[in-house]
Design an enzyme around this catalytic site. Sequence first.
Site, mmCIF file in Angstrom:
data_model
loop_
_atom_site.group_PDB
_atom_site.id
_atom_site.type_symbol
_atom_site.label_atom_id
_atom_site.label_comp_id
_atom_site.label_asym_id
_atom_site.label_seq_id
_atom_site.Cartn_x
_atom_site.Cartn_y
_atom_site.Cartn_z
ATOM 1 N N ASP A 427 1.023 -1.157 -0.037
ATOM 2 C CA ASP A 427 -0.041 0.173 0.103
ATOM 3 C C ASP A 427 0.789 1.419 0.208
ATOM 4 O O ASP A 427 2.118 1.103 0.398
ATOM 5 C CB ASP A 427 -0.696 -0.289 1.488
ATOM 6 C CG ASP A 427 -1.688 1.280 1.418
ATOM 7 O OD1 ASP A 427 -2.078 1.582 0.490
ATOM 8 O OD2 ASP A 427 -1.927 1.571 2.540
ATOM 9 N N LYS A 428 0.421 2.494 -0.324
ATOM 10 C CA LYS A 428 1.188 3.478 -0.309
ATOM 11 C C LYS A 428 1.128 4.484 0.937
ATOM 12 O O LYS A 428 1.874 4.497 1.899
ATOM 13 C CB LYS A 428 1.015 4.376 -1.476
ATOM 14 C CG LYS A 428 1.921 5.668 -1.393
ATOM 15 C CD LYS A 428 1.700 6.305 -2.784
ATOM 16 C CE LYS A 428 0.455 7.256 -2.533
ATOM 17 N NZ LYS A 428 0.608 8.179 -1.547
ATOM 18 N N LYS A 765 -16.465 17.676 0.814
ATOM 19 C CA LYS A 765 -15.048 17.475 0.876
ATOM 20 C C LYS A 765 -14.761 16.241 0.164
ATOM 21 O O LYS A 765 -15.341 15.314 0.588
ATOM 22 C CB LYS A 765 -14.528 17.536 2.150
ATOM 23 C CG LYS A 765 -13.142 17.292 2.470
ATOM 24 C CD LYS A 765 -12.712 17.434 3.808
ATOM 25 C CE LYS A 765 -12.909 16.013 4.524
ATOM 26 N NZ LYS A 765 -12.386 15.912 5.883
ATOM 27 N N ARG A 808 -1.212 15.045 -1.117
ATOM 28 C CA ARG A 808 -2.976 14.523 -1.270
ATOM 29 C C ARG A 808 -3.601 15.668 -1.546
ATOM 30 O O ARG A 808 -3.545 16.864 -0.768
ATOM 31 C CB ARG A 808 -3.335 13.772 -0.128
ATOM 32 C CG ARG A 808 -2.548 12.343 0.045
ATOM 33 C CD ARG A 808 -2.820 12.121 1.439
ATOM 34 N NE ARG A 808 -4.010 11.644 1.849
ATOM 35 C CZ ARG A 808 -4.384 10.417 1.835
ATOM 36 N NH1 ARG A 808 -3.351 9.454 1.288
ATOM 37 N NH2 ARG A 808 -5.741 9.859 2.186
ATOM 38 N N ARG A 1004 -5.360 4.518 -8.041
ATOM 39 C CA ARG A 1004 -6.884 4.525 -8.012
ATOM 40 C C ARG A 1004 -7.460 3.228 -7.781
ATOM 41 O O ARG A 1004 -8.419 2.903 -8.609
ATOM 42 C CB ARG A 1004 -7.145 5.349 -9.149
ATOM 43 C CG ARG A 1004 -6.814 6.806 -9.317
ATOM 44 C CD ARG A 1004 -8.138 7.547 -8.733
ATOM 45 N NE ARG A 1004 -7.909 8.904 -8.854
ATOM 46 C CZ ARG A 1004 -7.731 9.759 -7.649
ATOM 47 N NH1 ARG A 1004 -7.982 9.362 -6.468
ATOM 48 N NH2 ARG A 1004 -7.621 10.923 -8.005
#
Lengths: 1150, 351
Positions: A427-428, A765, A808, A1004
Amino acid sequence: MEREPAGTEEPGPPGRRRRREGRTRTVRSNLLPPPGAEDPAAGAAKGERRRRRGCAQHLADNRLKTTKYTLLSFLPKNLFEQFHRPANVYFVFIALLNFVPAVNAFQPGLALAPVLFILAITAFRDLWEDYSRHRSDHKINHLGCLVFSREEKKYVNRFWKEIHVGDFVRLRCNEIFPADILLLSSSDPDGLCHIETANLDGETNLKRRQVVRGFSELVSEFNPLTFTSVIECEKPNNDLSRFRGCIIHDNGKKAGLYKENLLLRGCTLRNTDAVVGIVIYAGHETKALLNNSGPRYKRSKLERQMNGDVLWCVLLLVCMSLFSAVGHGLWIWRYQEKKSLFYVPTSDGSSLSPVTAAVYSFLTMIIVLQVLIPISLYVSIEIVKACQVYFINQDVQLYDEETDSQLQCRALNITEDLGQIQYIFSDKTGTLTENKMVFRRCTVSGVEYSHDANAQRLARYQEADSEEEEVVPRGGSVSQRSSIGSHQSVRVVHRTQSTKSHRRTGSRAEAKRASMLSKHTAFSSPMEKDITPDPKLLEKVSECDKSLAVARHQEHPLAHLSPELSDVFDFFIALTICNTVVVTCPDQPRTKVRVRFELKSPVKTIEDFLRRFTPSCLTSGCSSIGSLAAHKSNHKSGSGFLSTPSSDGMLLRLERLDQPTSAITSNGYSSQADDWASELAQEQEPERELRYEAESPDEAALVYAARAYNCVLVERLHDQVSVELPHLGRLTFELLHTLGFDSIRKRMSVVIRHPLTDEINVYTKGADSVVMDLLQPCSSVDARGRHQKKIRSKTQNYLNLYGAEGLRTLCIAKRVLSKEEYACWLQSHLEAESSLENSEELLFQSAIRLETNLHLLGATGIEDRLQDGVPETISKLRQAGLQIWVLTGDKQETAVNIAYACKLLDHDEEVITLNATSQEACAALLDQCLRYVQSRGLQRAPEKTKGKVSMRFSSLCPPSMSTASGRSPSLVIDGRSLAYALEKNLEDKFLFLAKQCRSVLCCRSTPLQKSMVVKLVRSKLKAMTLAIGDGANDVSMIQVADVGVGISGQEGMQAVMASDFAVPKFRYLERLLILHGHWCYSRLANMVLYFFYKNTQRMSVQRQSSLLGLYLPSRPRPIAVEQVGLLTHTVTSAKSFDVLELQIPSLYVG
Amino acid sequence: MTWSATARGAHQPDNTAFTQQRLPAWQPLLSASIALPLFFCAGLAFIGLGLGLYYSSNGIKELEYDYTGDSGTGNCSVCAAAGQGRAPPPPCSCAWYFSLPELFQGPVYLYYELTNFYQNNRRYSVSRDDAQLSGLPSALRHPVNECAPYQFSAAGLPIAPCGAIANSLFNDSFSLWHQRLPGGLYVEVPLDRSGIAWWTDYHVKFRNPPLVNGSLALAFQGTAPPPNWRRPVYELSPDPNNTGFINQDFVVWMRTAALPTFRKLYARIRQGNYSAGLPRGAYRVNITYNYPVRAFGGHKLLIFSSISWMGGKNPFLGIAYLVVGSLCILTGFVMLIVYIRYQDQDDDYEE
């Protein structure tokens, strides 16, 4: 809406507590006399007892029983279980064979001894475990708890085990819930309580639970005796995040129950004085216990391989015994007729037929050659693995000082798989990066604020972090919290060495302290908290603040602001309130001083809506909808004037409500409220001690960012949020709805009523890709629209820039709802909420309906810093021949950027990017890439000869040596293309391409895609896979992989709960795999080989002699092979094996 | 709250040599510079040892004679033919004549050898009662079941010694006569028949039951001899130290052989004039031919042999050492060639 099912679910036969049929369970109060029972006055006590008995028959009581055995059942049950292991059955079979006189080879008693010994040891271990389980059960069962007693008409202390479904339980602060309880009353005036679920999922942030609707309105204290409602809910299941049901009141009214109403067993009550609830699930039917599935059992590759070898051994044994038997038969046939002196007839003097003798000989040979089957190998492997797990756990270099956590082996039997990994899926966020979100920069209304000072501040942290030498702080820690500290740091840009390290240790000490407190996770290192505001933006914010403070009593306060300033204001309001951050003051339960609104809670019914909104500002031009039609009204803001008279009842009610409503809406922010606010401010003087507890760290980052701009979130209740601004004072927003974040929508929204304008606003958001698509289409005709368009394109540019910087990005948008729109939406939303089935789906649809036509406010860039040592670890793992894939849900630019930063991608190597919009395009692209890669492959064919050396050991592993010079490309693929590439017809091509690539980056990607990728590589390439991740979205991937590694980091414990190994940081993976993995594998493999060798050696002596007809009764002593397994080192030189091993990662491949 | 950086975290593992796997350990790193000399040295040592063994084995003199009595192989064929098909073969004697052209270097041992005799057969080798043989009176009366069907006689008496091994006791006997001068008188060569059994067997494992009234025969009263025996066990020899269970021939026989072809020591020649060996001259061995072996295709041999430091004649051991040694050196050379050939490439590879 759903009256009919309610009718059918009415309690049927008397005394029945639960209906077996159907998918629901019905719970009623235990205090009620059962319908149709004997005179309640006469036999109250008796009846209760009887009912209790009745309960016990149908429902699990709260007694915890995890023991397997009773005194009587222990021996047979334990033996039965032990004989489920083939090894034991085999053992006993051999031993019993010795009792057959014609066959026996050893002394029968002697042969039985080792078997009995092993069985006895296992039995003793089981007994001991069971006893300790019994003891802990006993302890838990005898915990005390307040239960309402019918006879004494008050809460009395009872043991946990005496709690039944339908009992009323009262709990005080910091007590643990004994069962799954439906919250009926809370000491909190809002009907809220906070719980900590650390026992369940390890998350230490407080979660909010809410009293069942309809009970929260009760003014007086909840009286269990008056509880006559019937609760219908699901059958017990193990889904912690889901609970659906409804409560049916006497008058036939129905209210939905959600997981927000349920208090789960094992959680702790926090920050709330007392709660009362009714037990819904007890004992083994509670969600916590249903989830308790015990450790997972994975079979390692070595073990699987070994099982195959053992089968070969069995075959060999049978063959050899058969050979001996035939030989023996022939021998007998040859000599028994000839009156040989050495031929011994049977005891009665007759002679055996050669065939019978052969059969006996076969059985005897099986006994004699039994050592060929290394049964003891299994026992030895267990011992060795236990020791390996111990050593890995004890490795001081895998200990993380900051979080005081060490590596945990959660799966006990796959240690050696660590040494055979070929693919790593990572995972990042939170894995490669720290998941410490730091607000970096933002753009509002098309203007970018670069926050240079903030960047410098962060750079200093980075510097300080890489500083290895550090001054050990003497004595107490220095906490440099508070905004003052941050302002100081603006001024003093250049710090001396000592203060730098001082600061660092300070932060570390603080982290430690926070973890020692362990009540709350600290998403709040000063690095994240002290954000240095951009002066330009700060100026604008304060300007807004000031002018609004002046204009607040005017009709449209926001209209006085320029569009940009109003965007700035809304932007910060959105940052502050569009989240689920809980504000807590450490260590003390909330003291309740607050302005009470007219009634409780978000609007829940249409009537409620009418009640609350009709008297207040409905914009004059609105058209009426549904039942609202009658109440069409035009009025001035703040007045309770009602133009159209409606039904009397309604009018009456409205008038009754009029008083407090107008008091708030018209002069809610006048002197009176201001006094309250200032009082509050005084009362909470150490206000800086406010803690923000967010479900995800970027939420907290945004709230801290807003705080830096003096827009402080001071309180969040479930129906209101308070924000404090320096001039405006405290603004209290009425929170109508919170539409939580989910990974499909990729956004969250709050619906609030703005206190200044009284409008209903939606703040959204979310990820830029989704939010940008939901914006209000702006016409390019008028100037305003053009301006909007410009802002949008500018923002998009900045977003791309942020992405390229590896930040991000989140977009903030707003929507103003008219009353009619809201009413319309509300109706469908309420329907969705109250439907028992597929309400999740309906709620999802409802949220999508709301989040349209948004007005873009701005965007934020949050930095997620790389963890220590990630690039080094990745390059080491690469050298060891591992292929690393990164699967992330982040956007492509961010992911690629992080990949460059952690040396996963190299600037001078080629990157193949796969972005396809359709299946065909994807197929074409894949073909093209494949051709390209293959043509390259041909060019460097001569180099490949050397690669074969390593190919031989693990054919699937790319030739690591040649890639170092050979420049294979890297592959970047986005989520949509990945979905196409994972289709059946393309997956082979995709895999083939990915195999050629040095690294693969999937952006993604959804959790499901992640697990599909892992599954694909695992099944198609037959490779050993390792998945590492830290969040709930990695759980599926971790479970699918051969070895799952969880990072016990910021995002809760789900990943760790699902994993086989839990590491504190990514960089420990290097040591875990290359050192421990290799050691475990090579030692265990050597031991297994040695075992087989030893056994065949021992056996061959027997075999040799049996060929000559000889029988050797003595058995050579086995050498202590376990020692071989434990104490051999692969690389031996000087002292430090580990150093060498880590320096030469290519040893891993061999 | 005070907290210092030196305080250990609650979960910090101990930093000890054991938990951190830093215990001293050593393992040879088998590089070429170690492995190659090792192979050559081992090979040379093996060849040296092999040569020594081979020559000393070759220096041992052996003289053997198959007296089974296959037709046309000497005068024992008469006995063999006479015993054919008769359950207890009739007593018969034959002789073997041979002459030594020179001195047969002593000490000389006399063996008998049986072939195709499976003393190692499982059911045969367990058919004995060690308790009985160690002189336990209770075991004397109650032999173990393993002895069956040689446990009780037809009359129901316990058999002493019981079992198939004892029943099949080798009962040929030999005497050696020397003719110093051609045509001269044959002089009996003294055969030392004591001390042919293992010391532990003779003194520990095999004991006679306690005497009754000073008589061994009485001690064995109420027992039957094995069916094939002509005499009871207490009459095996007139010498009280060599009769009963401690009869040396019996003890030697009871130690079963591992292979179907085996030798057992019959006597040693080391007394009188023959302590240096057998002088040259003509010899005659008188054989009392009792033991039937032709039924199962076995052979009986008589062997005179000298011994060396390594025991009896055994050329196999020396040859095995020679072969292994040569293999070692051969492998060493192959590895040397591989090493020299690929050394440079290895260096490249490392880099």
